[in-house]
Design a protein around this motif. Structure first.
Motif, PDB file in Angstrom:
ATOM      1  N   GLY A 190      -0.208   1.102  -1.775  1.00 21.90           N
ATOM      2  CA  GLY A 190       0.443   0.902  -3.221  1.00 21.90           C
ATOM      3  C   GLY A 190       0.809  -0.484  -3.214  1.00 21.90           C
ATOM      4  O   GLY A 190       0.775  -1.327  -2.456  1.00 21.90           O
ATOM      5  N   ASP A 191       1.328  -0.744  -4.549  1.00 18.52           N
ATOM      6  CA  ASP A 191       1.917  -1.998  -4.812  1.00 18.52           C
ATOM      7  C   ASP A 191       3.368  -1.799  -4.846  1.00 18.52           C
ATOM      8  O   ASP A 191       4.184  -1.186  -5.340  1.00 18.52           O
ATOM      9  N   TYR A 192       3.958  -2.430  -3.528  1.00 19.80           N
ATOM     10  CA  TYR A 192       5.510  -2.595  -3.188  1.00 19.80           C
ATOM     11  C   TYR A 192       6.305  -3.517  -3.968  1.00 19.80           C
ATOM     12  O   TYR A 192       7.694  -3.648  -3.958  1.00 19.80           O
ATOM     13  N   ASN A 193       5.665  -4.560  -4.549  1.00 16.20           N
ATOM     14  CA  ASN A 193       6.190  -5.785  -5.201  1.00 16.20           C
ATOM     15  C   ASN A 193       7.168  -6.424  -4.111  1.00 16.20           C
ATOM     16  O   ASN A 193       8.352  -6.998  -4.690  1.00 16.20           O
ATOM     17  N   GLU A 194       6.926  -6.298  -2.945  1.00 17.28           N
ATOM     18  CA  GLU A 194       7.671  -6.632  -1.841  1.00 17.28           C
ATOM     19  C   GLU A 194       6.677  -7.053  -0.748  1.00 17.28           C
ATOM     20  O   GLU A 194       5.711  -6.651  -0.545  1.00 17.28           O
ATOM     21  N   ILE A 195       7.088  -7.976   0.463  1.00 19.44           N
ATOM     22  CA  ILE A 195       6.384  -8.458   1.411  1.00 19.44           C
ATOM     23  C   ILE A 195       7.278  -8.242   2.808  1.00 19.44           C
ATOM     24  O   ILE A 195       8.509  -8.106   2.571  1.00 19.44           O
ATOM     25  N   LEU A 196       6.772  -8.301   3.704  1.00 17.77           N
ATOM     26  CA  LEU A 196       7.279  -7.855   4.971  1.00 17.77           C
ATOM     27  C   LEU A 196       7.709  -9.201   5.794  1.00 17.77           C
ATOM     28  O   LEU A 196       8.719  -9.143   6.507  1.00 17.77           O
ATOM     29  N   PHE A 197       6.735  -9.918   5.724  1.00 19.87           N
ATOM     30  CA  PHE A 197       7.033 -11.384   6.397  1.00 19.87           C
ATOM     31  C   PHE A 197       6.724 -12.569   5.778  1.00 19.87           C
ATOM     32  O   PHE A 197       5.881 -12.363   4.636  1.00 19.87           O
ATOM     33  N   ALA A 198       7.370 -13.656   5.917  1.00 19.93           N
ATOM     34  CA  ALA A 198       7.210 -14.923   5.015  1.00 19.93           C
ATOM     35  C   ALA A 198       5.697 -15.333   4.954  1.00 19.93           C
ATOM     36  O   ALA A 198       5.516 -16.029   3.924  1.00 19.93           O
TER      37      ALA A 198
ATOM     38  N   ARG B 292      -1.215  14.029   4.456  1.00 18.68           N
ATOM     39  CA  ARG B 292      -0.604  13.625   3.226  1.00 18.68           C
ATOM     40  C   ARG B 292      -0.933  12.232   2.768  1.00 18.68           C
ATOM     41  O   ARG B 292      -1.243  11.111   3.605  1.00 18.68           O
ATOM     42  N   VAL B 293      -1.057  11.919   1.423  1.00 17.48           N
ATOM     43  CA  VAL B 293      -1.466  10.769   0.611  1.00 17.48           C
ATOM     44  C   VAL B 293      -0.345  10.379  -0.391  1.00 17.48           C
ATOM     45  O   VAL B 293      -0.351  11.502  -1.226  1.00 17.48           O
ATOM     46  N   THR B 294       0.207   9.191  -0.368  1.00 12.93           N
ATOM     47  CA  THR B 294       1.076   8.877  -1.341  1.00 12.93           C
ATOM     48  C   THR B 294       0.767   7.607  -2.018  1.00 12.93           C
ATOM     49  O   THR B 294       0.556   6.716  -1.279  1.00 12.93           O
ATOM     50  N   GLY B 295       0.421   7.639  -3.480  1.00 13.03           N
ATOM     51  CA  GLY B 295       0.472   6.200  -4.069  1.00 13.03           C
ATOM     52  C   GLY B 295       1.587   5.792  -4.681  1.00 13.03           C
ATOM     53  O   GLY B 295       2.527   6.689  -5.081  1.00 13.03           O
ATOM     54  N   PHE B 296       1.961   4.564  -4.270  1.00 16.75           N
ATOM     55  CA  PHE B 296       3.593   4.039  -4.556  1.00 16.75           C
ATOM     56  C   PHE B 296       3.270   2.756  -5.505  1.00 16.75           C
ATOM     57  O   PHE B 296       2.370   2.039  -5.204  1.00 16.75           O
ATOM     58  N   TYR B 297       4.381   2.674  -6.434  1.00 13.88           N
ATOM     59  CA  TYR B 297       4.502   1.478  -7.321  1.00 13.88           C
ATOM     60  C   TYR B 297       6.100   1.111  -7.293  1.00 13.88           C
ATOM     61  O   TYR B 297       6.892   1.873  -7.783  1.00 13.88           O
ATOM     62  N   GLY B 298       6.088   0.130  -6.795  1.00 15.84           N
ATOM     63  CA  GLY B 298       7.587  -0.420  -6.315  1.00 15.84           C
ATOM     64  C   GLY B 298       8.183  -1.055  -7.609  1.00 15.84           C
ATOM     65  O   GLY B 298       7.488  -1.482  -8.462  1.00 15.84           O
ATOM     66  N   TRP B 299       9.685  -0.883  -7.709  1.00 14.87           N
ATOM     67  CA  TRP B 299      10.358  -1.533  -8.786  1.00 14.87           C
ATOM     68  C   TRP B 299      10.074  -3.022  -8.929  1.00 14.87           C
ATOM     69  O   TRP B 299      10.101  -3.623  -7.843  1.00 14.87           O
ATOM     70  N   PRO B 300       9.420  -3.488  -9.930  1.00 15.85           N
ATOM     71  CA  PRO B 300       9.421  -4.998 -10.046  1.00 15.85           C
ATOM     72  C   PRO B 300      10.446  -5.965 -10.039  1.00 15.85           C
ATOM     73  O   PRO B 300      10.264  -7.024  -9.636  1.00 15.85           O
ATOM     74  N   VAL B 301      11.676  -5.454 -10.356  1.00  8.14           N
ATOM     75  CA  VAL B 301      12.621  -6.326 -10.599  1.00  8.14           C
ATOM     76  C   VAL B 301      13.519  -6.267  -9.277  1.00  8.14           C
ATOM     77  O   VAL B 301      13.789  -5.076  -8.810  1.00  8.14           O
ATOM     78  N   VAL B 302      13.788  -7.316  -8.863  1.00  5.44           N
ATOM     79  CA  VAL B 302      14.505  -7.464  -7.397  1.00  5.44           C
ATOM     80  C   VAL B 302      15.704  -6.553  -7.426  1.00  5.44           C
ATOM     81  O   VAL B 302      15.960  -5.689  -6.511  1.00  5.44           O
ATOM     82  N   ALA B 303      16.469  -6.532  -8.602  1.00 10.50           N
ATOM     83  CA  ALA B 303      17.963  -5.985  -8.339  1.00 10.50           C
ATOM     84  C   ALA B 303      17.525  -4.611  -8.360  1.00 10.50           C
ATOM     85  O   ALA B 303      18.586  -3.701  -8.043  1.00 10.50           O
ATOM     86  N   ASP B 304      16.392  -3.761  -8.499  1.00  9.84           N
ATOM     87  CA  ASP B 304      16.295  -2.446  -8.635  1.00  9.84           C
ATOM     88  C   ASP B 304      15.461  -2.231  -7.373  1.00  9.84           C
ATOM     89  O   ASP B 304      15.142  -1.075  -7.308  1.00  9.84           O
ATOM     90  N   ARG B 305      15.085  -3.182  -6.511  1.00  7.98           N
ATOM     91  CA  ARG B 305      14.286  -2.902  -5.408  1.00  7.98           C
ATOM     92  C   ARG B 305      14.700  -1.859  -4.458  1.00  7.98           C
ATOM     93  O   ARG B 305      14.136  -0.989  -3.875  1.00  7.98           O
TER      94      ARG B 305
END
Length: 329
Positions: free
Chosen positions: A105-113, A70-83
């Motif tokens: 994909g583009d998650y609009n978020e990072i895992l680590f600083a 299975r493969v999923t392409g993902f685009y995360g919500w860009p607004v922090v309040a909607d994350r």
């Protein structure tokens, strides 16, 4: 296969782009105005089954003789309040199948600083992302290239770089594709790097000797027939003669259009160096100038081949017309 996110194009516009890639099928998701927009394209020989899609994801099952995955392409919500909606969707998708799973994909978020340069990310934002990754049984796929994948293009203290584009997979994915890696390629005009997910260790991006490919527009070009003739004169058996002809044609191509190709490659290497590290005002200005120059040179190269292709089409068209006129006579 190819996944595009934040295209800012309608499905109709994306299908027009896809038509330029010969031998590809695909599906597209409309942008909302000039925001968002997704596309997932694959070669016709790939047995790809559509599962679901929204303005934030495209989900498929790949059927192969060695087993489905299975493969999923993902685009995360860009607004922090909607994350939180991103994390909710990922959990829903995770619950829908037990197949080996690749998620890109583009998650609009990072895992680590340390995945961000410039600015600051709130710890709770990263914690929420890590939590959903753990809940879905995912692990980061090793990457190659410059660490960050997104750059806002600003200079000095205003510059922001981050690794918000990532590839992840389940444990079953690691068993199925143990050599999988994510390659961060060089970028020109976009604020995101193009990314290549390699599943087989035999696939070497940018390495090794490129396979020779004959181009139809070479037919009838001044000097191309001479190059082939020289190859056959120097070769012995048919295999050697063909290899020598390919070498002669490549040398002929370098002379005819090699200056443009070489200039593009040189400028892209310069851009690649400027993509890494911090940004001074001078470096940003220099990079923008190089990007414009690469775009101009690319247009020149495209124009060169368009003119040659049209000339060939007209020439072949005249031949066919003459043939039919003779038959009709």
């Amino acid at each position: 296969m190819m996944f595009l996110s934040e295209t800012k194009l309608s499905g109709r516009e994306l299908r027009t782009v896809r038509a330029k890639f010969e031998g590809f099928e695909g599906l597209e998701v409309d942008s909302v105005g000039r925001s968002g927009g997704l596309a997932f394209w694959w070669k016709k020989k790939v047995n790809c089954e559509f599962v679901s899609a929204s303005v934030h994801h495209m989900d498929f099952i790949i059927h192969e003789k060695t087993g489905d995955w299975r493969v999923t392409g993902f685009y995360g919500w860009p607004v922090v309040a909607d994350r939180h909606l991103s994390w909710k969707l990922l959990r829903i998708l995770s619950s829908q199948s037990s197949l080996p799973w690749m998620r890109i994909g583009d998650y609009n978020e990072i895992l680590f600083a340390d995945e961000m340069k410039g600015g600051q990310r709130e710890q709770w934002q990263m914690n929420n992302f890590r939590e959903v990754v753990d809940d879905c049984g995912l692990a980061d796929i090793p990457f190659e290239g410059y660490k960050v994948t997104c750059d806002n293009g600003q200079a000095g203290e205003d510059n922001r770089q981050s690794r918000i584009d990532q590839a992840m997979g389940t444990l079953e994915r690691r068993e199925r594709f143990p050599y999988a890696r994510f390659i961060h390629l060089g970028r020109d005009w976009s604020d995101h790097s193009p990314l290549k997910l390699v599943l087989d260790r035999r696939d070497h991006t940018g390495g090794g000797k490129r396979r020779f490919s004959f181009e139809q527009v070479w037919v009838g070009e001044d000097g191309s027939e001479d190059a082939v003739r020289r190859g056959f004169e120097r070769g012995g058996d048919i295999v050697t003669a063909l290899e020598e002809s390919a070498s002669q044609l490549q040398a002929w191509k370098r002379v005819n259009i090699g200056k443009i190709v070489k200039a593009i490659a040189t400028k892209r290497r310069q851009i690649e160096r400027l993509n890494e590290g911090d940004r001074t005002v001078e470096e940003v200005t220099r990079r923008r100038k190089l990007v414009r120059e690469v775009a101009d040179l690319s247009r020149q190269e495209e124009q060169f081949w368009r003119q040659r292709s049209r000339a060939l089409w007209l020439k072949e068209g005249d031949r066919n017309t003459s043939y039919f006129h003779r038959q009709a006579g």
